[in-house]
Design an enzyme around this catalytic site. Structure first.
Site, PDB file in Angstrom:
ATOM      1  N   ASP A   1       0.862  -1.192   0.000  1.00  0.00           N
ATOM      2  CA  ASP A   1       0.000   0.000   0.000  1.00  0.00           C
ATOM      3  C   ASP A   1       0.892   1.233   0.000  1.00  0.00           C
ATOM      4  OD1 ASP A   1      -2.193   1.729   0.168  1.00  0.00           O
ATOM      5  OD2 ASP A   1      -2.178   1.693   2.365  1.00  0.00           O
ATOM      6  N   SER A   2       0.313   2.346  -0.390  1.00  0.00           N
ATOM      7  CA  SER A   2       1.058   3.607  -0.341  1.00  0.00           C
ATOM      8  C   SER A   2       1.254   4.079   1.096  1.00  0.00           C
ATOM      9  CB  SER A   2       0.324   4.679  -1.144  1.00  0.00           C
ATOM     10  OG  SER A   2      -0.980   4.829  -0.649  1.00  0.00           O
TER      11      SER A   2
ATOM     12  N   TYR B   1      -0.572   8.465  -2.698  1.00  0.00           N
ATOM     13  CA  TYR B   1      -0.422   8.340  -4.147  1.00  0.00           C
ATOM     14  C   TYR B   1      -1.580   9.043  -4.885  1.00  0.00           C
ATOM     15  CZ  TYR B   1       3.152   4.577  -3.873  1.00  0.00           C
ATOM     16  OH  TYR B   1       4.284   3.837  -3.669  1.00  0.00           O
ATOM     17  N   GLY B   2      -2.692   9.263  -4.173  1.00  0.00           N
ATOM     18  CA  GLY B   2      -3.961   9.656  -4.803  1.00  0.00           C
ATOM     19  C   GLY B   2      -3.899  10.849  -5.734  1.00  0.00           C
TER      20      GLY B   2
ATOM     21  N   CYS C   1      -4.175  -0.978  -2.341  1.00  0.00           N
ATOM     22  CA  CYS C   1      -4.209   0.472  -2.534  1.00  0.00           C
ATOM     23  C   CYS C   1      -5.006   0.728  -3.801  1.00  0.00           C
ATOM     24  CB  CYS C   1      -2.770   0.976  -2.684  1.00  0.00           C
ATOM     25  SG  CYS C   1      -2.598   2.673  -3.286  1.00  0.00           S
ATOM     26  N   ASN C   2      -6.068   1.528  -3.681  1.00  0.00           N
ATOM     27  CA  ASN C   2      -6.919   1.758  -4.843  1.00  0.00           C
ATOM     28  C   ASN C   2      -6.189   2.477  -5.969  1.00  0.00           C
ATOM     29  OD1 ASN C   2     -10.021   1.138  -4.675  1.00  0.00           O
ATOM     30  ND2 ASN C   2      -9.274   1.495  -2.604  1.00  0.00           N
ATOM     31  N   THR C   3      -5.383   3.474  -5.615  1.00  0.00           N
ATOM     32  CA  THR C   3      -4.690   4.242  -6.645  1.00  0.00           C
ATOM     33  C   THR C   3      -3.710   3.353  -7.398  1.00  0.00           C
ATOM     34  OG1 THR C   3      -4.865   6.175  -5.219  1.00  0.00           O
ATOM     35  CG2 THR C   3      -3.341   6.315  -7.061  1.00  0.00           C
TER      36      THR C   3
ATOM     37  N   GLU D   1      -8.422   8.629   9.614  1.00  0.00           N
ATOM     38  CA  GLU D   1      -7.067   8.732  10.175  1.00  0.00           C
ATOM     39  C   GLU D   1      -7.070   9.447  11.511  1.00  0.00           C
ATOM     40  OE1 GLU D   1      -4.466  10.392   7.207  1.00  0.00           O
ATOM     41  OE2 GLU D   1      -4.362   8.471   6.140  1.00  0.00           O
TER      42      GLU D   1
ATOM     43  N   CYS E   1     -12.285   2.579  -1.001  1.00  0.00           N
ATOM     44  CA  CYS E   1     -11.051   3.117  -0.421  1.00  0.00           C
ATOM     45  C   CYS E   1     -10.733   2.273   0.801  1.00  0.00           C
ATOM     46  CB  CYS E   1     -11.247   4.584  -0.032  1.00  0.00           C
ATOM     47  SG  CYS E   1      -9.877   5.279   0.925  1.00  0.00           S
ATOM     48  N   THR E   2      -9.484   1.933   0.971  1.00  0.00           N
ATOM     49  CA  THR E   2      -9.119   1.030   2.068  1.00  0.00           C
ATOM     50  C   THR E   2      -9.330   1.656   3.445  1.00  0.00           C
ATOM     51  OG1 THR E   2      -6.820   1.758   1.857  1.00  0.00           O
ATOM     52  CG2 THR E   2      -7.441  -0.272   0.716  1.00  0.00           C
ATOM     53  N   HIS E   3      -9.513   2.985   3.503  1.00  0.00           N
ATOM     54  CA  HIS E   3      -9.776   3.626   4.792  1.00  0.00           C
ATOM     55  C   HIS E   3     -11.228   3.441   5.251  1.00  0.00           C
ATOM     56  CE1 HIS E   3      -5.982   5.661   4.118  1.00  0.00           C
ATOM     57  NE2 HIS E   3      -6.100   6.368   5.209  1.00  0.00           N
TER      58      HIS E   3
END
Lengths: 280, 280
Positions: free
Chosen positions: B14-15, B46-47, B77-79, B162, B194-196
């Site tokens: 992941d980023s 990265y977004g 990571c989606n991006t 976050e 989104c992973t968040h």
């Protein structure tokens, strides 16, 4: 000092686009000056990075501004100011002005109660750069004026500003939550310790008035730093006498999101933004 | 396939720290597997970066996982999935699983109305990766099940997660604002792209119920991707038969903020986090 010295541009460095609020204030205060802005958007945000990484990035990125033969370097980034100002002063042979000390000076001029709040990102609060600068200057200015300094980390204010949600109920609720974390003291001065926060000035002012039941002076790095740059250039006879000026915008990553945000932070759309590659 | 093949670790890339929600789901689904997580926190997020930059970073960073002799690479990571999955598949000689297609598959299994919403970052929405994957799979599965797909960019959800403000009135108000941007249609499925976002699942579920007046199925990349990884390893006879497993966490920048966030995303405190340098 010849005319050619005075005609060199001012360099403004930030990790991203937040420093455009400083650039905007510089343009207002010094309309005759050529200014080159460099946003290290390929490596933004610096805020969560280790201090040594920030120093390395800052020296590396500002090299690009030095190639433009700038006459002064404005470090329009709180993180870079906190961790890399000394290194940048040692590295480059031009005046280097950060965003922390100009605000700290103003705090001592305006506070009457001596009770000061500092709002910043998590990284800025952790660095203690504002309390340290304020107390250092206070010790060197006769009778001490500072009673207490309290900081609050406000991580959500940056995305609110970037998203364009600077006013309205979400922004107010978030601001109220953060200001509620300050103790019940007679605050009369709040430092907006992040280049993004000028966009939230109206919201923060209104919420601070409600929170403390009085008018609170909000000091931001953009206007304080622009005043300091003017004083520095004037004292060195480096102010431009030109009738026209040019503003140049360099970004290390030129995604559409940055272009859109740049407009929000600079107030108008930067005429042209150029991509620059930085190789370490 | 010898035991040693099966005993190699799974690599998760992941980023930053968001991919730890995927790691957490993997640990729950595949408790016998050794897993190495690499968060490129020195270059997060990265977004907002250009697609070519994301590809370069992703290939560069995942090289570190390859040195660990991983048997499969999860791009959490989606991006990176949107911009670099094809490049990573061409570059590395192990199965590479992204976070988009597993969710897209599940969408086709669960939607009854065929009206699907996608929540993501600005970059993910702009990439169109979810609508494209859902429609591509839909075309290859007999009678089409998808009527309409609508996306909403939700930039504030990442900082809310976050910051640890996943529940409460601010989170609800922000979620309600974003969901109000979806049209008044009979949505029965929402993709948390989104992973968040798994951290905001309860808030989003409650707000979606109010917004659409019905129970809406929320699909997140963490659990869908973990199921896909299990299926991939099973089909290749690569599932570990071990009784104990090890989890390793590598970050390219090891600031206290990331360590704190890692705990929030992984659910428990990662036992040890190691700094790794990545040189391009």
């Amino acid at each position: 000092m010849g005319a050619s010295e005075r005609d060199r541009p001012i360099g403004v460095f930030d990790s991203g686009v937040g420093g455009l609020t400083v650039m905007r204030a510089l343009v207002e205060t010094l309309p005759a000056e050529d200014i080159v802005y460099l946003g290290d958007t390929a490596r933004v945000p610096y805020g969560n990075r280790a201090a040594s990484t920030v120093r390395r990035y800052a020296v590396n990125a500002t090299g690009t501004l030095m190639e433009k033969d700038i006459k002064a370097l404005v470090v329009a980034c709180n993180t870079a100011t906190a961790h890399a100002l000394g290194t940048l002063k040692e590295t480059w042979d031009v005046p280097v002005i950060g965003v922390v000390e100009p605000v700290a000076k103003r705090v001592l001029e305006v506070t009457k109660t001596g009770i000061v709040g500092v709002l910043g990102t998590r990284g800025t609060v952790r660095s203690d750069c504002y309390p340290e600068a304020i107390r250092r200057l206070d010790r060197h200015g006769g009778a001490p004026r500072i009673e207490e300094i309290h900081q609050v980390a406000c991580p959500l204010l940056v995305p609110l500003a970037e998203e364009g949600w600077s006013t309205g109920s979400v922004a107010e609720e978030v601001a109220a939550e953060y200001l509620s974390r300050l103790p019940d003291l007679d605050f009369d001065t709040l430092v907006l310790g992040c280049t993004h926060y000028p966009l939230l000035r109206d919201t923060l002012a209104a919420v601070a008035r409600r929170r403390f039941g009085r008018e609170v002076t909000l000091l931001d790095s953009a206007t304080c730093t622009a005043d300091e740059v003017e004083a520095t250039l004037r004292s060195r006879n480096l102010l431009s006498g030109a009738e026209e000026s040019e503003h140049e915008f360099l970004l290390t990553d030129l995604s559409p999101a940055f272009v859109e945000m740049a407009e929000r932070f600079f107030g108008t759309s930067p005429r042209s933004m150029t991509h620059v590659d930085i190789t370490e």
